[in-house]
Design a protein around this motif. Sequence first.
Motif, PDB file in Angstrom:
ATOM      1  N   GLY A 224       4.507  37.615  -9.221  1.00  0.00           N
ATOM      2  CA  GLY A 224       5.244  37.085  -8.094  1.00  0.00           C
ATOM      3  C   GLY A 224       5.476  37.863  -6.969  1.00  0.00           C
ATOM      4  N   GLU A 225       5.886  37.352  -5.774  1.00  0.00           N
ATOM      5  CA  GLU A 225       6.143  37.960  -4.572  1.00  0.00           C
ATOM      6  C   GLU A 225       7.723  38.273  -4.668  1.00  0.00           C
ATOM      7  N   THR A 226       8.159  39.055  -5.257  1.00  0.00           N
ATOM      8  CA  THR A 226       9.699  39.170  -5.521  1.00  0.00           C
ATOM      9  C   THR A 226      10.230  40.423  -5.108  1.00  0.00           C
TER      10      THR A 226
ATOM     11  N   GLY B 267       5.525  42.801  14.758  1.00  0.00           N
ATOM     12  CA  GLY B 267       4.613  42.137  13.940  1.00  0.00           C
ATOM     13  C   GLY B 267       3.838  42.755  13.049  1.00  0.00           C
ATOM     14  N   ARG B 268       2.621  42.119  12.241  1.00  0.00           N
ATOM     15  CA  ARG B 268       2.042  42.668  11.013  1.00  0.00           C
ATOM     16  C   ARG B 268       0.686  42.976  11.215  1.00  0.00           C
ATOM     17  N   ASP B 269       0.308  42.889  12.723  1.00  0.00           N
ATOM     18  CA  ASP B 269      -1.105  43.077  12.932  1.00  0.00           C
ATOM     19  C   ASP B 269      -1.512  44.565  12.539  1.00  0.00           C
TER      20      ASP B 269
ATOM     21  N   LEU C 175       2.023  34.517  -6.226  1.00  0.00           N
ATOM     22  CA  LEU C 175       2.969  33.315  -6.187  1.00  0.00           C
ATOM     23  C   LEU C 175       3.755  33.683  -4.608  1.00  0.00           C
ATOM     24  N   ASP C 176       3.480  33.103  -3.565  1.00  0.00           N
ATOM     25  CA  ASP C 176       4.024  33.386  -2.435  1.00  0.00           C
ATOM     26  C   ASP C 176       5.489  32.936  -2.230  1.00  0.00           C
ATOM     27  N   ALA C 177       6.233  33.978  -1.603  1.00  0.00           N
ATOM     28  CA  ALA C 177       7.924  33.553  -1.486  1.00  0.00           C
ATOM     29  C   ALA C 177       8.354  32.966  -2.644  1.00  0.00           C
TER      30      ALA C 177
ATOM     31  N   MET D  41       8.554  35.805   2.831  1.00  0.00           N
ATOM     32  CA  MET D  41       8.408  37.338   2.871  1.00  0.00           C
ATOM     33  C   MET D  41       9.569  37.998   3.277  1.00  0.00           C
ATOM     34  N   ARG D  42       9.615  39.155   2.828  1.00  0.00           N
ATOM     35  CA  ARG D  42      10.667  40.189   3.117  1.00  0.00           C
ATOM     36  C   ARG D  42      10.266  41.546   3.707  1.00  0.00           C
TER      37      ARG D  42
ATOM     38  N   ASN E 144       0.911  46.148   1.349  1.00  0.00           N
ATOM     39  CA  ASN E 144       0.582  44.778   1.599  1.00  0.00           C
ATOM     40  C   ASN E 144       0.499  44.323   2.784  1.00  0.00           C
ATOM     41  N   HIS E 145       0.105  43.121   3.097  1.00  0.00           N
ATOM     42  CA  HIS E 145      -0.012  42.556   4.673  1.00  0.00           C
ATOM     43  C   HIS E 145       0.973  42.340   5.207  1.00  0.00           C
ATOM     44  N   ASP E 146       2.330  42.697   4.524  1.00  0.00           N
ATOM     45  CA  ASP E 146       3.300  42.295   5.585  1.00  0.00           C
ATOM     46  C   ASP E 146       4.179  43.470   5.821  1.00  0.00           C
ATOM     47  N   ASN E 147       3.790  44.635   5.477  1.00  0.00           N
ATOM     48  CA  ASN E 147       4.576  46.014   5.932  1.00  0.00           C
ATOM     49  C   ASN E 147       3.586  46.948   6.158  1.00  0.00           C
TER      50      ASN E 147
ATOM     51  N   ASN F 242       6.388  27.233  -1.660  1.00  0.00           N
ATOM     52  CA  ASN F 242       7.639  27.187  -1.081  1.00  0.00           C
ATOM     53  C   ASN F 242       7.481  26.176   0.269  1.00  0.00           C
ATOM     54  N   HIS F 243       6.316  26.257   0.933  1.00  0.00           N
ATOM     55  CA  HIS F 243       6.241  25.571   2.134  1.00  0.00           C
ATOM     56  C   HIS F 243       4.715  25.070   2.426  1.00  0.00           C
ATOM     57  N   THR F 244       4.522  24.152   3.029  1.00  0.00           N
ATOM     58  CA  THR F 244       3.129  23.616   3.634  1.00  0.00           C
ATOM     59  C   THR F 244       3.078  23.876   5.189  1.00  0.00           C
TER      60      THR F 244
ATOM     61  N   VAL G 105      -1.096  29.128  11.882  1.00  0.00           N
ATOM     62  CA  VAL G 105      -0.354  29.808  12.649  1.00  0.00           C
ATOM     63  C   VAL G 105       0.167  31.051  11.970  1.00  0.00           C
ATOM     64  N   ASP G 106       0.160  31.015  10.719  1.00  0.00           N
ATOM     65  CA  ASP G 106       0.650  32.317   9.851  1.00  0.00           C
ATOM     66  C   ASP G 106      -0.623  32.742   9.168  1.00  0.00           C
ATOM     67  N   PHE G 107      -1.777  32.578   9.916  1.00  0.00           N
ATOM     68  CA  PHE G 107      -2.807  32.940   9.392  1.00  0.00           C
ATOM     69  C   PHE G 107      -3.076  32.576   7.853  1.00  0.00           C
TER      70      PHE G 107
END
Length: 603
Positions: A309-311, A449-451, A240-242, A1-2, A371-374, A140-142, A97-99
């Motif tokens: 892509g999340e780019t 945060g992003r709530d 595709l996340d991150a 995420m950026r 989006n859900h990050d901004n 990218n991660h699990t 943890v990160d929903f």
Amino acid sequence: MRRIAFLSVLLSVLVFATRAPAHAQQPAASTAQIPPTETNPTWWKNAVIYEIYPRSFQDSNGDGIGDLNGITSRLDYLQKLGVNAVWLTPIYPSPQVDFGYDISNYEAIDPQYGTMADFDHLVAEARKRHIGIVMDLVLNHTSDQHPWFKESASSRTNPKADWYMWRDPKMVNGHREPPNNWISDFGGSAWQWDPARQQYYYHEYYVQQPDLNWNNPQVRKAMYDVARFWIRHGVIGFRLDAITSLFEDPQDRNEPYILGPDGKPRIDAFGDKEVEDIYTDDLPEVHDVLRQLRQVTDEASGGKAVLIGETYLRSIADLRKMYGAGNDELQLPMDMQVGFINKLDVPLFRKRINDAETKLGGDEPLFVFDNHDNPRWDRYQLNAEGAPDFGYRPYHDDIGRVIATVLFASRDTAMMYYGDAIGMVTTPPTRKEDVRDPIGIRGWPKEKGRDGERTPMQWNAGPDAGFSPPGIKTWLPIPPSYRTVNVAAEEREPDSMLRWYQQIMALKKDDPALHEGEEMMLNTADDHVLSWLRKAPDGEAVVVACNFTAQPQTVSLNLAAQGVQGTHLKTLIKTPGAPDPAALDLQLGPYGVYVGQVSQDRR
Ligand code: GLC
């Protein structure tokens, strides 16, 4: 995420105009239907993709959290709106943890969202309405609770020992230190010490989200199998996340610090020294993975699945690379350069939209504002009006019409977020103890945060806004605005935000020029009004003009410069109280919008 740094551009508002009701004429008769996703391999071109944050869309079982059956029950709403595909943020089993972006099993559904049978039912019901389902693929991660990570962490010799990014410590004066200065996007060092392995592991996000090692062919194969699994379940693509974060510098070099005016490293909201992520983001190796993944999804879906892509990238040239030199990577990397300008700046919008039209080699741009990050699109209102916080203000809907028009009347695939169409505003928590997003807890009060952009969907004026059955405590509070800002009320109101979205989206689908026409900027010296021309292959021409200011503006459109004959305009849609144009002269009220077809006469 950026998370895009939120720009506060304070422009003073001089006039609060009396608001006449918005009014829009019926769109032209349908001539260019987008064929259903299952028959057209390029269904995603000029389409509309709708992001759903499942926790917050519709709760069907009364636990205060949205779920899959809730989404299925709202498909008619999405069909009426004119949505071609729905992207679901992660619904896989997860410690949350990160929903959901911390996944512990990629091939199942988290019980709080439903069952695999509920998912299959959603796909089938969506398909009946010509809506495809796009899954969020987190490569990218699990989660640290994923069996892969547990095994990897158990020793340095197990079969998955090399599936994650393990590194030995750097010893400084006999003390253990992380291998370098890389920081997590979510605060603190990106390296976590693991006592069992006596090594650090790398996490671009939370400690509970270890990064996978994409140099390991077994990791690639496991993830490609995940993509095949979901295509078998009928999904029509992946977000595709991150995706730009998959690889890191093989030499583990320190990132350069970003210096402030005093020559010292800038400090971010988490108290960390800011770095330029040149060694952890957008490394060239990612293209190799994208080509492989595209082959996998093309093969498994018969060429119909789309890769989004999340780019968040630095330039249009970097964005272009994500399509692949042979058009063999992402079909739709997100263009974050237009939607996240974050201030109504005509020259900048003109340049960035024109770049997407002329510098992507004819590939399809994917514009996104929300989006859900901004913070939601009301950030544009806040910036334009210099208001102290989010909320409804006199120009809220006018600015919303400008944003929706830029999004849907440009030559692009449009990505929208739940709640956009009714004009939901960002509603951040006001007390630290109410924050649910861990980055808000860690970064409070600078980073809340992003709530604020994830609050429950506002369906009606009843208890719990129709999101949960009455009397249930919802996972995030329902914003007080739900009494007037909700789907039911806006369906009844002819000039509502929702009606504007429905109409401009219908034009994007049905009007040949707005659907697929080429795009040319008009009146390029005008710093107040952004105007452009769309020209269909059959010659139909449509002009779009948006006043980016709170002052009335007059524009004389110069069509001859673009080789378009025409002396009059036939209105397709326009904002409140605007007069019909005289010939090619438009009068736009504060944040006024006009869209009209070019014609030779007054008809
Ligand atoms: C992406 C998601 C964001 C998530 C992050 C880590 O940026 O959009 O919500 O927190 O990836 O998975």
